[in-house]
Scaffold this motif. Structure first.
Motif, PDB file in Angstrom:
ATOM      1  N   PRO A 236     -19.127   6.802 -13.000  1.00  0.00           N
ATOM      2  CA  PRO A 236     -19.486   5.966 -14.095  1.00  0.00           C
ATOM      3  C   PRO A 236     -20.305   6.567 -15.518  1.00  0.00           C
ATOM      4  CG  PRO A 236     -19.599   4.785 -12.462  1.00  0.00           C
ATOM      5  CD  PRO A 236     -19.084   5.829 -11.501  1.00  0.00           C
ATOM      6  N   SER A 237     -21.357   7.159 -15.107  1.00  0.00           N
ATOM      7  CA  SER A 237     -22.197   7.812 -15.456  1.00  0.00           C
ATOM      8  C   SER A 237     -21.446   8.977 -16.795  1.00  0.00           C
ATOM      9  CB  SER A 237     -23.197   8.275 -15.467  1.00  0.00           C
ATOM     10  OG  SER A 237     -23.432   8.861 -14.266  1.00  0.00           O
ATOM     11  N   TYR A 238     -20.811   9.892 -16.109  1.00  0.00           N
ATOM     12  CA  TYR A 238     -19.936  11.067 -16.650  1.00  0.00           C
ATOM     13  C   TYR A 238     -19.136  11.260 -17.952  1.00  0.00           C
ATOM     14  CZ  TYR A 238     -18.316  15.824 -15.679  1.00  0.00           C
ATOM     15  OH  TYR A 238     -17.985  17.554 -16.065  1.00  0.00           O
ATOM     16  N   VAL A 239     -19.874  12.058 -19.112  1.00  0.00           N
ATOM     17  CA  VAL A 239     -19.771  11.690 -20.325  1.00  0.00           C
ATOM     18  C   VAL A 239     -20.423  13.556 -20.665  1.00  0.00           C
ATOM     19  CG1 VAL A 239     -20.094   8.976 -20.930  1.00  0.00           C
ATOM     20  CG2 VAL A 239     -21.772  10.732 -21.273  1.00  0.00           C
ATOM     21  N   THR A 240     -18.896  14.081 -21.859  1.00  0.00           N
ATOM     22  CA  THR A 240     -19.362  15.298 -22.639  1.00  0.00           C
ATOM     23  C   THR A 240     -19.234  15.228 -23.444  1.00  0.00           C
ATOM     24  OG1 THR A 240     -17.197  15.193 -22.838  1.00  0.00           O
ATOM     25  CG2 THR A 240     -17.357  15.816 -20.554  1.00  0.00           C
ATOM     26  N   ASP A 241     -19.237  13.968 -24.283  1.00  0.00           N
ATOM     27  CA  ASP A 241     -19.739  13.640 -25.686  1.00  0.00           C
ATOM     28  C   ASP A 241     -20.564  12.735 -26.510  1.00  0.00           C
ATOM     29  OD1 ASP A 241     -18.082  16.620 -26.754  1.00  0.00           O
ATOM     30  OD2 ASP A 241     -17.136  15.210 -25.243  1.00  0.00           O
ATOM     31  N   LEU A 242     -21.263  13.516 -26.714  1.00  0.00           N
ATOM     32  CA  LEU A 242     -21.541  11.708 -28.094  1.00  0.00           C
ATOM     33  C   LEU A 242     -21.914  11.917 -28.957  1.00  0.00           C
ATOM     34  CD1 LEU A 242     -25.322  11.416 -25.753  1.00  0.00           C
ATOM     35  CD2 LEU A 242     -22.926  10.020 -25.541  1.00  0.00           C
ATOM     36  N   ASN A 243     -20.814  10.994 -29.357  1.00  0.00           N
ATOM     37  CA  ASN A 243     -20.391  11.310 -31.321  1.00  0.00           C
ATOM     38  C   ASN A 243     -21.270  10.457 -31.309  1.00  0.00           C
ATOM     39  OD1 ASN A 243     -18.460  13.467 -30.690  1.00  0.00           O
ATOM     40  ND2 ASN A 243     -16.753  12.020 -30.387  1.00  0.00           N
ATOM     41  N   VAL A 244     -22.500  11.145 -32.643  1.00  0.00           N
ATOM     42  CA  VAL A 244     -23.446  10.289 -34.066  1.00  0.00           C
ATOM     43  C   VAL A 244     -23.298   9.988 -35.132  1.00  0.00           C
ATOM     44  CG1 VAL A 244     -26.206   9.831 -34.563  1.00  0.00           C
ATOM     45  CG2 VAL A 244     -25.384  11.066 -32.058  1.00  0.00           C
ATOM     46  N   LYS A 245     -22.764   8.552 -35.349  1.00  0.00           N
ATOM     47  CA  LYS A 245     -22.922   8.017 -36.841  1.00  0.00           C
ATOM     48  C   LYS A 245     -24.301   8.085 -37.954  1.00  0.00           C
ATOM     49  CE  LYS A 245     -18.891   8.462 -38.168  1.00  0.00           C
ATOM     50  NZ  LYS A 245     -17.904   9.218 -39.062  1.00  0.00           N
ATOM     51  N   MET A 246     -24.505   8.334 -39.000  1.00  0.00           N
ATOM     52  CA  MET A 246     -25.789   8.408 -39.371  1.00  0.00           C
ATOM     53  C   MET A 246     -25.591   7.234 -40.189  1.00  0.00           C
ATOM     54  SD  MET A 246     -28.077  10.304 -38.170  1.00  0.00           S
ATOM     55  CE  MET A 246     -29.477  10.402 -39.228  1.00  0.00           C
ATOM     56  N   LYS A 247     -26.615   6.569 -40.925  1.00  0.00           N
ATOM     57  CA  LYS A 247     -26.544   5.615 -42.269  1.00  0.00           C
ATOM     58  C   LYS A 247     -26.409   6.904 -43.216  1.00  0.00           C
ATOM     59  CE  LYS A 247     -29.606   1.669 -39.430  1.00  0.00           C
ATOM     60  NZ  LYS A 247     -29.778   1.387 -39.128  1.00  0.00           N
ATOM     61  N   ASP A 248     -26.953   7.486 -43.374  1.00  0.00           N
ATOM     62  CA  ASP A 248     -27.196   8.616 -44.539  1.00  0.00           C
ATOM     63  C   ASP A 248     -26.798   9.509 -44.023  1.00  0.00           C
ATOM     64  OD1 ASP A 248     -27.579  10.022 -46.867  1.00  0.00           O
ATOM     65  OD2 ASP A 248     -29.470   9.930 -46.991  1.00  0.00           O
ATOM     66  N   VAL A 249     -25.418  10.352 -44.309  1.00  0.00           N
ATOM     67  CA  VAL A 249     -24.764  11.358 -43.765  1.00  0.00           C
ATOM     68  C   VAL A 249     -25.712  12.707 -44.333  1.00  0.00           C
ATOM     69  CG1 VAL A 249     -23.669  11.843 -46.024  1.00  0.00           C
ATOM     70  CG2 VAL A 249     -22.608  12.804 -44.237  1.00  0.00           C
ATOM     71  N   ASN A 250     -26.631  12.195 -45.294  1.00  0.00           N
ATOM     72  CA  ASN A 250     -27.540  14.013 -46.138  1.00  0.00           C
ATOM     73  C   ASN A 250     -28.385  14.163 -44.492  1.00  0.00           C
ATOM     74  OD1 ASN A 250     -25.801  14.092 -48.110  1.00  0.00           O
ATOM     75  ND2 ASN A 250     -27.127  12.469 -48.572  1.00  0.00           N
ATOM     76  N   LYS A 251     -29.365  12.881 -44.378  1.00  0.00           N
ATOM     77  CA  LYS A 251     -30.406  13.291 -43.594  1.00  0.00           C
ATOM     78  C   LYS A 251     -29.614  13.632 -41.257  1.00  0.00           C
ATOM     79  CE  LYS A 251     -32.564   9.669 -45.313  1.00  0.00           C
ATOM     80  NZ  LYS A 251     -33.359   8.055 -44.623  1.00  0.00           N
ATOM     81  N   ALA A 252     -27.711  13.730 -41.488  1.00  0.00           N
ATOM     82  CA  ALA A 252     -28.075  14.865 -40.038  1.00  0.00           C
ATOM     83  C   ALA A 252     -28.453  15.827 -39.281  1.00  0.00           C
ATOM     84  CB  ALA A 252     -26.217  14.261 -40.341  1.00  0.00           C
ATOM     85  N   LYS A 253     -28.080  16.396 -40.847  1.00  0.00           N
ATOM     86  CA  LYS A 253     -28.562  17.863 -40.293  1.00  0.00           C
ATOM     87  C   LYS A 253     -29.929  18.089 -40.066  1.00  0.00           C
ATOM     88  CE  LYS A 253     -28.579  22.722 -42.169  1.00  0.00           C
ATOM     89  NZ  LYS A 253     -27.821  23.450 -43.338  1.00  0.00           N
ATOM     90  N   ALA A 254     -31.360  17.489 -40.635  1.00  0.00           N
ATOM     91  CA  ALA A 254     -33.005  17.480 -40.077  1.00  0.00           C
ATOM     92  C   ALA A 254     -32.655  16.929 -38.883  1.00  0.00           C
ATOM     93  CB  ALA A 254     -33.462  16.578 -41.293  1.00  0.00           C
ATOM     94  N   LEU A 255     -32.015  15.945 -38.429  1.00  0.00           N
ATOM     95  CA  LEU A 255     -32.208  14.885 -37.418  1.00  0.00           C
ATOM     96  C   LEU A 255     -31.413  15.898 -36.311  1.00  0.00           C
ATOM     97  CD1 LEU A 255     -32.882  12.709 -35.621  1.00  0.00           C
ATOM     98  CD2 LEU A 255     -30.462  11.872 -36.104  1.00  0.00           C
ATOM     99  N   ALA A 256     -30.348  16.476 -36.354  1.00  0.00           N
ATOM    100  CA  ALA A 256     -30.439  17.327 -35.653  1.00  0.00           C
ATOM    101  C   ALA A 256     -30.565  18.958 -35.247  1.00  0.00           C
ATOM    102  CB  ALA A 256     -28.366  18.074 -35.873  1.00  0.00           C
ATOM    103  N   GLN A 257     -31.476  19.473 -36.159  1.00  0.00           N
ATOM    104  CA  GLN A 257     -32.159  20.383 -35.950  1.00  0.00           C
ATOM    105  C   GLN A 257     -33.773  19.745 -35.032  1.00  0.00           C
ATOM    106  OE1 GLN A 257     -31.595  24.144 -36.425  1.00  0.00           O
ATOM    107  NE2 GLN A 257     -33.913  23.687 -35.488  1.00  0.00           N
ATOM    108  N   SER A 258     -34.076  18.961 -35.373  1.00  0.00           N
ATOM    109  CA  SER A 258     -35.246  17.763 -35.151  1.00  0.00           C
ATOM    110  C   SER A 258     -35.101  17.770 -33.345  1.00  0.00           C
ATOM    111  CB  SER A 258     -35.766  17.069 -35.264  1.00  0.00           C
ATOM    112  OG  SER A 258     -36.387  15.938 -34.489  1.00  0.00           O
TER     113      SER A 258
END
Length: 420
Positions: A236-258
Motif C-alpha cells: 500500500p505504500s508503493y507510489v511512483t509519482d508525486l504531483n505537486v500543485k503550488m499556490k503560486d505557480v511562479n514559485k514552482a521552479k525555485a522549490l523544485a531546485q531546492s
C-alpha cells in the motif's frame, strides 16, 4: 496661444473637408479595431492552451528516474593496469524499482510547506487491454480520488459517470473517451487488462472522461491506488509519482531546485521544464501578435500622415492668411495638431467599440473543435489593458502623424503663397 480659437479653426477645417476627415478617422478606426480583435483572440488562444495544459500538469512532478549505470563486475575483481581495457556488450540494467522511497512521508512533508497547495500521489503502469484477439496498449494511473479532484479537477472532465464511483468498488476504472471508443465499451462493461509482468485483472468501467487532448484520451485510464497496487502486486505504500500543485505557480521552479539539492535520487521536474514546447509556442504567438498589431497601427499612422499632409497642401492659402493676420508658426502647428488629435481620439474610440463588438461575436461563435477538444466557442480574452493600449497607441500614432505635416505648415512663407 489662444487654444479656444485654435480649436474652433481646427474644427472648421475638419468640417469643411468632411470626406477627408472621415477617411482619416476610419484609418485609425480600422487599425485599432483590428488590433483589439487580433490581440483578444491570440491572447485568448494562449490562455486557453495554457489553462488546458496546467489543469492536467502538476507544477512539480516528482519521480525516480531509471538510469543504466556503466558498471562492470570484472573491474571490481581485478586491478586495472595502464594497458588494460574491458569491453562488455549487451549490458543489462539492474532490476530497479521506480518506487519513491518513503513517498507518503515525503508527501506529508511537502503539504506542510506554506507555498504548497497540495500533493497527489500516483502509481502508473502500462497495460494491454484484451479486446478479443486484439491487444490495445494503454496506461492505468492509480490515484487518490479526492486529491485528484481537488488539485486537477478530474471530476469536471467526466463525460459519463462520476469520479466518486471509483470509491464504490475495488476493481473499477474510468477510461478516456478515445480509448473507450476504440474498444467499444460503455459504462457498466468489463474489460480485461494484462500488465507487463504478466498480471491479469478484470475491471469494470464506471465512467468515461475527456481531457480534450487526443493523445491522453486515447490511452489513459484511472483507478484507485489500491486497485493498481493490487494489479502490480505491490504494498500500500508503493507510489511512483508525486504531483505537486503550488499556490503560486511562479514559485514552482525555485522549490523544485531546492528539493533537488536536498535529494539527489529523485527527479523534481517543474512545469516550465515539462512544457517547454508549449511555452515556446506561446512566445512565438505573442511575438506574431505584437508584430501584426504594431504593423496595423503603423499603417494607420501613415494613412493619417498622408491625409494630414494633403490637408495642409489644400489649406496653404488659409495658412498664409492666418500668418499674415498675426498667427505665429507655433499657433499654426497647434491648429493642425489639434486636428490630428481629434481624428485620432474619435477614430480610436470608434475602433475600440467595433473591436469589442466583433470580439464579442467571435466569443459566441461555435468552435469546430471536433470530438476530443473541450471548447464550445472561440477563446477570446477581454483584457481591459488591451483597450487602454489601443487608446494610447491610437493617440500616439496620430500625434506623430500630425506633428511632421504641422511643422511643415508652420514654416510656410505667407508672402510667397499670396503672391503665387
Amino acid at each position: 496661444m489662444n487654444w479656444k480659437l485654435a480649436f474652433n479653426i481646427a474644427v472648421t477645417h475638419l468640417l469643411t473637408k468632411k470626406k477627408q476627415s472621415i477617411v482619416a478617422m476610419l484609418g485609425v478606426t480600422f487599425g485599432i479595431s483590428m488590433f483589439i480583435i487580433m490581440i483578444s483572440f491570440m491572447t485568448g488562444v494562449n490562455e486557453f492552451t495554457e489553462d488546458m495544459a496546467m489543469d492536467n500538469t502538476p507544477h512539480i512532478h516528482i519521480y525516480k528516474p531509471l538510469e543504466i549505470k556503466d558498471e562492470k563486475i570484472i573491474e571490481a575483481n581485478r586491478s586495472i593496469g595502464e594497458d588494460d581495457w574491458y569491453v562488455v556488450t549487451h549490458q543489462k540494467p539492474k532490476n530497479e524499482l521506480s518506487k519513491i522511497k518513503n513517498g507518503l512521508t515525503l508527501m506529508q512533508r511537502l503539504e506542510r510547506m506554506p507555498e504548497v497547495k497540495g500533493v497527489a500521489p500516483q502509481l502508473s503502469t502500462q497495460v494491454f487491454y484484451n479486446n478479443g484477439p486484439v491487444k490495445i496498449p494503454g496506461n492505468i494511473y492509480g490515484i487518490d480520488v479526492q486529491r485528484q479532484a481537488e488539485l486537477f479537477s478530474l471530476d469536471k472532465k467526466m463525460d459519463v459517470g462520476d469520479l466518486n464511483d471509483l470509491l464504490k468498488g475495488s476493481d473499477v476504472i474510468i477510461m478516456g473517451k478515445g480509448l473507450a471508443k476504440t474498444m467499444g465499451v460503455h459504462v457498466g462493461d468489463r474489460v480485461n487488462a494484462t500488465t507487463p509482468e504478466g498480471g491479469n485483472i478484470n475491471l469494470k468501467v464506471v465512467g468515461i472522461f475527456s481531457f480534450g487532448i487526443a493523445s491522453m484520451d486515447q490511452t489513459q485510464s484511472y483507478a484507485k491506488l489500491a486497485t493498481v497496487q493490487k494489479m502490480m502486486l505491490k504494498d500500500p505504500s508503493y507510489v511512483t509519482d508525486l504531483n505537486v500543485k503550488m499556490k503560486d505557480v511562479n514559485k514552482a521552479k525555485a522549490l523544485a531546485q531546492s528539493l533537488a539539492n536536498q535529494d539527489g535520487d529523485l527527479k523534481f521536474e517543474d512545469w516550465e521544464a515539462a512544457n517547454q514546447s508549449l511555452l515556446a509556442g506561446t512566445q512565438i504567438r505573442n511575438i506574431m501578435t505584437f508584430v501584426v498589431c504594431f504593423t496595423l497601427l503603423v499603417v494607420a499612422g501613415f494613412g493619417i500622415y498622408n491625409i494630414m499632409n494633403m490637408n495642409i497642401i489644400n489649406k496653404m492659402k488659409d495658412i498664409a492668411i492666418l500668418k499674415a493676420t498675426g498667427f505665429q508658426g507655433s499657433d499654426v502647428t497647434g491648429i493642425f495638431m489639434l486636428q490630428s488629435v481629434m481624428i485620432g481620439i474619435a477614430g480610436a474610440f470608434l475602433g475600440l467599440f467595433i473591436g469589442f463588438f466583433f470580439s464579442f461575436l467571435l466569443s459566441r461563435t461555435p468552435f469546430p473543435a471536433g470530438e476530443f477538444f473541450r471548447i464550445d466557442t472561440f477563446p477570446v480574452n477581454f483584457n481591459p489593458v488591451h483597450y487602454i493600449i489601443g487608446i494610447f497607441f491610437g493617440f500616439l500614432t496620430t500625434l506623430f502623424a500630425g506633428w511632421f505635416p504641422s511643422r511643415k505648415a508652420a514654416k510656410v512663407d505667407p508672402v510667397a503663397i499670396i503672391r503665387g
